[in-house]
Design an enzyme around this catalytic site. Structure first.
Site, PDB file in Angstrom:
ATOM      1  N   ASN A 228      42.595  48.061  32.177  1.00 42.19           N
ATOM      2  CA  ASN A 228      43.659  47.473  31.362  1.00 42.19           C
ATOM      3  C   ASN A 228      44.311  46.392  32.217  1.00 42.19           C
ATOM      4  O   ASN A 228      45.035  46.700  33.156  1.00 42.19           O
ATOM      5  CB  ASN A 228      44.670  48.567  30.978  1.00 42.19           C
ATOM      6  CG  ASN A 228      45.893  47.993  30.280  1.00 42.19           C
ATOM      7  OD1 ASN A 228      45.932  46.810  29.929  1.00 42.19           O
ATOM      8  ND2 ASN A 228      46.903  48.830  30.091  1.00 42.19           N
ATOM      9  N   TRP A 229      44.042  45.142  31.864  1.00 43.47           N
ATOM     10  CA  TRP A 229      44.534  44.036  32.707  1.00 43.47           C
ATOM     11  C   TRP A 229      45.990  43.694  32.440  1.00 43.47           C
ATOM     12  O   TRP A 229      46.564  42.849  33.121  1.00 43.47           O
ATOM     13  CB  TRP A 229      43.646  42.796  32.505  1.00 43.47           C
ATOM     14  CG  TRP A 229      42.240  42.970  33.006  1.00 43.47           C
ATOM     15  CD1 TRP A 229      41.715  44.060  33.652  1.00 43.47           C
ATOM     16  CD2 TRP A 229      41.171  42.017  32.917  1.00 43.47           C
ATOM     17  NE1 TRP A 229      40.393  43.845  33.964  1.00 43.47           N
ATOM     18  CE2 TRP A 229      40.031  42.596  33.524  1.00 43.47           C
ATOM     19  CE3 TRP A 229      41.055  40.735  32.376  1.00 43.47           C
ATOM     20  CZ2 TRP A 229      38.802  41.939  33.604  1.00 43.47           C
ATOM     21  CZ3 TRP A 229      39.837  40.069  32.454  1.00 43.47           C
ATOM     22  CH2 TRP A 229      38.727  40.669  33.073  1.00 43.47           C
ATOM     23  N   LYS A 230      46.570  44.309  31.399  1.00 41.00           N
ATOM     24  CA  LYS A 230      47.992  44.066  31.073  1.00 41.00           C
ATOM     25  C   LYS A 230      48.253  42.557  30.968  1.00 41.00           C
ATOM     26  O   LYS A 230      47.368  41.817  30.560  1.00 41.00           O
ATOM     27  CB  LYS A 230      48.888  44.773  32.099  1.00 41.00           C
ATOM     28  CG  LYS A 230      48.504  46.245  32.251  1.00 41.00           C
ATOM     29  CD  LYS A 230      49.487  47.052  33.039  1.00 41.00           C
ATOM     30  CE  LYS A 230      48.985  48.487  33.149  1.00 41.00           C
ATOM     31  NZ  LYS A 230      49.913  49.377  33.822  1.00 41.00           N
TER      32      LYS A 230
ATOM     33  N   HIS B  27      50.201  52.501  24.555  1.00 42.73           N
ATOM     34  CA  HIS B  27      50.438  52.463  26.004  1.00 42.73           C
ATOM     35  C   HIS B  27      51.924  52.673  26.279  1.00 42.73           C
ATOM     36  O   HIS B  27      52.774  52.209  25.527  1.00 42.73           O
ATOM     37  CB  HIS B  27      49.970  51.122  26.584  1.00 42.73           C
ATOM     38  CG  HIS B  27      49.897  51.156  28.076  1.00 42.73           C
ATOM     39  ND1 HIS B  27      51.022  51.019  28.861  1.00 42.73           N
ATOM     40  CD2 HIS B  27      48.861  51.360  28.921  1.00 42.73           C
ATOM     41  CE1 HIS B  27      50.656  51.127  30.134  1.00 42.73           C
ATOM     42  NE2 HIS B  27      49.358  51.336  30.198  1.00 42.73           N
TER      43      HIS B  27
ATOM     44  N   GLU C 289      53.893  51.338  28.256  1.00 43.98           N
ATOM     45  CA  GLU C 289      54.697  50.109  28.374  1.00 43.98           C
ATOM     46  C   GLU C 289      55.069  49.593  26.985  1.00 43.98           C
ATOM     47  O   GLU C 289      56.148  49.038  26.783  1.00 43.98           O
ATOM     48  CB  GLU C 289      53.910  49.063  29.183  1.00 43.98           C
ATOM     49  CG  GLU C 289      53.885  49.443  30.662  1.00 43.98           C
ATOM     50  CD  GLU C 289      52.635  49.018  31.416  1.00 43.98           C
ATOM     51  OE1 GLU C 289      51.894  48.139  30.932  1.00 43.98           O
ATOM     52  OE2 GLU C 289      52.404  49.570  32.506  1.00 43.98           O
TER      53      GLU C 289
ATOM     54  N   GLU D  10      48.305  59.223  30.610  1.00 42.22           N
ATOM     55  CA  GLU D  10      48.886  58.392  31.661  1.00 42.22           C
ATOM     56  C   GLU D  10      50.334  58.808  31.904  1.00 42.22           C
ATOM     57  O   GLU D  10      51.242  58.344  31.200  1.00 42.22           O
ATOM     58  CB  GLU D  10      48.862  56.915  31.242  1.00 42.22           C
ATOM     59  CG  GLU D  10      47.484  56.363  30.974  1.00 42.22           C
ATOM     60  CD  GLU D  10      47.458  54.844  31.124  1.00 42.22           C
ATOM     61  OE1 GLU D  10      46.717  54.374  31.989  1.00 42.22           O
ATOM     62  OE2 GLU D  10      48.190  54.149  30.409  1.00 42.22           O
TER      63      GLU D  10
ATOM     64  N   GLY E  23      51.384  52.303  38.186  1.00 41.38           N
ATOM     65  CA  GLY E  23      51.834  51.195  39.032  1.00 41.38           C
ATOM     66  C   GLY E  23      52.682  51.614  40.217  1.00 41.38           C
ATOM     67  O   GLY E  23      53.306  50.783  40.860  1.00 41.38           O
TER      68      GLY E  23
ATOM     69  N   SER F 146      47.660  54.775  38.779  1.00 42.19           N
ATOM     70  CA  SER F 146      47.354  54.587  40.202  1.00 42.19           C
ATOM     71  C   SER F 146      45.970  55.099  40.615  1.00 42.19           C
ATOM     72  O   SER F 146      45.806  55.630  41.714  1.00 42.19           O
ATOM     73  CB  SER F 146      48.445  55.207  41.081  1.00 42.19           C
ATOM     74  OG  SER F 146      49.694  54.576  40.820  1.00 42.19           O
TER      75      SER F 146
ATOM     76  N   GLY G 120      44.717  50.237  35.798  1.00 38.94           N
ATOM     77  CA  GLY G 120      45.525  49.031  35.719  1.00 38.94           C
ATOM     78  C   GLY G 120      45.271  48.128  36.922  1.00 38.94           C
ATOM     79  O   GLY G 120      44.277  47.403  36.982  1.00 38.94           O
ATOM     80  N   GLY G 121      46.158  48.210  37.914  1.00 34.84           N
ATOM     81  CA  GLY G 121      46.114  47.311  39.073  1.00 34.84           C
ATOM     82  C   GLY G 121      44.749  47.167  39.728  1.00 34.84           C
ATOM     83  O   GLY G 121      44.315  46.053  40.035  1.00 34.84           O
TER      84      GLY G 121
HETATM   85  P1  13P Z   1      47.866  51.433  37.279  1.00 34.36           P
HETATM   86  O1  13P Z   1      46.427  51.770  37.499  1.00 34.36           O
HETATM   87  O2  13P Z   1      48.241  50.060  37.782  1.00 34.36           O
HETATM   88  O3  13P Z   1      48.783  52.510  37.766  1.00 34.36           O
HETATM   89  O4  13P Z   1      48.077  51.328  35.678  1.00 34.36           O
HETATM   90  C1  13P Z   1      47.619  52.357  34.874  1.00 34.36           C
HETATM   91  C2  13P Z   1      47.748  51.929  33.464  1.00 34.36           C
HETATM   92  O5  13P Z   1      48.830  51.790  32.922  1.00 34.36           O
HETATM   93  C3  13P Z   1      46.504  51.651  32.741  1.00 34.36           C
HETATM   94  O6  13P Z   1      46.745  51.529  31.377  1.00 34.36           O
END
Ligand code: 13P
Length: 262
Positions: free
Chosen positions: A9-11, A94, A96, A166, A172, A213, A234-235
């Site tokens: 997920n590149w956000k 998600h 967020e 999640e 993050g 993470s 994510g990251g």
């Molecule tokens: P991180 O891997 O950066 O913690 O993000 C997880 C995430 O929200 C994937 O949707």
């Protein structure tokens, strides 16, 4: 064993040009790994370009959200059939989106239904906040999100659904859930609810990803757990090397488990 499914997920990261560069950098190594399902979810504008690069490869492409109406006066929204025109997957719910953009279990359910109707595979996210976790409410929160998010969905439709657990406090932060804690939620909270709604066979076949993470150095121990069927990253999906390493970890776990089952 279920085929592990890892999605990036590149956000809100990567311009169209950067997104193409990233996927071009990942593809040669990812194409060598055939025993893991994999996908990337760029931001909307980069989805068509990334889908074009990925055409004919094993790397699937998804969007990060979708609206539930097909057309109309909904400025700024993107319809399911528009997403389905360019890619195969979409993420809904998600944390967020829930925390910053007012999404509720009810709107997650509307998005899910509309996305399935359009033929998309859907990754449905659930997970508790730090306060909820510390108050011992993880099971109650995840159960509510799952029951309401999946309301009215049938076992046949569930074939195209992946659940992503999640925990918000792990996203993050560099502080992933322990494999045991994550697996406990997958195995004792999420899978039983899926079984109750869809029956044993469908629930067993569904993939429950962990997200929060995930890094190359913790991926293998997470994916080795009985009910962690993949990851939403994510990251670490924003760099070709780390995403490839995570997929490689999934591949190695698969080989080890398959050997042990012989
Ligand atoms: P991180 O891997 O950066 O913690 O993000 C997880 C995430 O929200 C994937 O949707």
């Amino acid at each position: 064993m279920r085929k592990i499914f890892v999605a990036g997920n590149w956000k809100l990261n990567k311009t169209i040009a950067e997104a193409k560069d990233l996927v071009n950098a990942m593809l040669p190594e990812l194409e060598k790994i055939t025993n893991v399902d994999k996908a990337v979810c760029p931001s909307y504008l980069a989805v068509p370009a990334v889908a074009e690069v990925c055409k004919g490869t094993s790397l699937k492409v998804g969007a990060q959200n979708v609206y539930w109406e097909d057309s109309g006066a909904f400025t700024g929204e993107v319809a399911p059939k528009m997403v389905a025109e360019v890619c195969d997957y979409v993420i809904v719910g998600h944390s967020e989106r829930r925390a910053m953009f007012g999404e509720t279990d009810e709107t997650v359910n509307k998005r899910l239904k509309a996305a399935l109707e359009a033929g998309l595979h859907v990754i449905v996210c659930v997970g508790e906040t730090l306060e909820e976790n510390e108050a011992g409410e993880t099971e109650a929160v995840v159960s509510r999100q799952l029951k309401q998010g999946l309301a009215d969905i049938t076992a046949a439709q569930a074939e195209k659904i992946t659940i992503a657990y999640e925990p918000v406090w792990a996203i993050g932060t560099g502080k992933a859930a322990t494999p045991e804690d994550a697996n406990n939620v997958h195995k004792n909270v999420i899978r039983p609810l899926l079984t109750a709604q869809f029956g044993e066979a469908r629930a067993q076949a569904m993939r429950i990803q962990y997200g929060g993470s995930i890094k190359p150095d913790n991926a293998a121990e997470l994916f080795a757990m009985s009910d962690i069927d993949g990851g939403l990253v994510g990251g670490a999906s924003l760099k070709a090397d780390s995403f490839v390493e995570i997929i490689r970890a999934a591949s190695m776990v698969t080989i080890v488990v398959e050997e042990s089952e012989k």
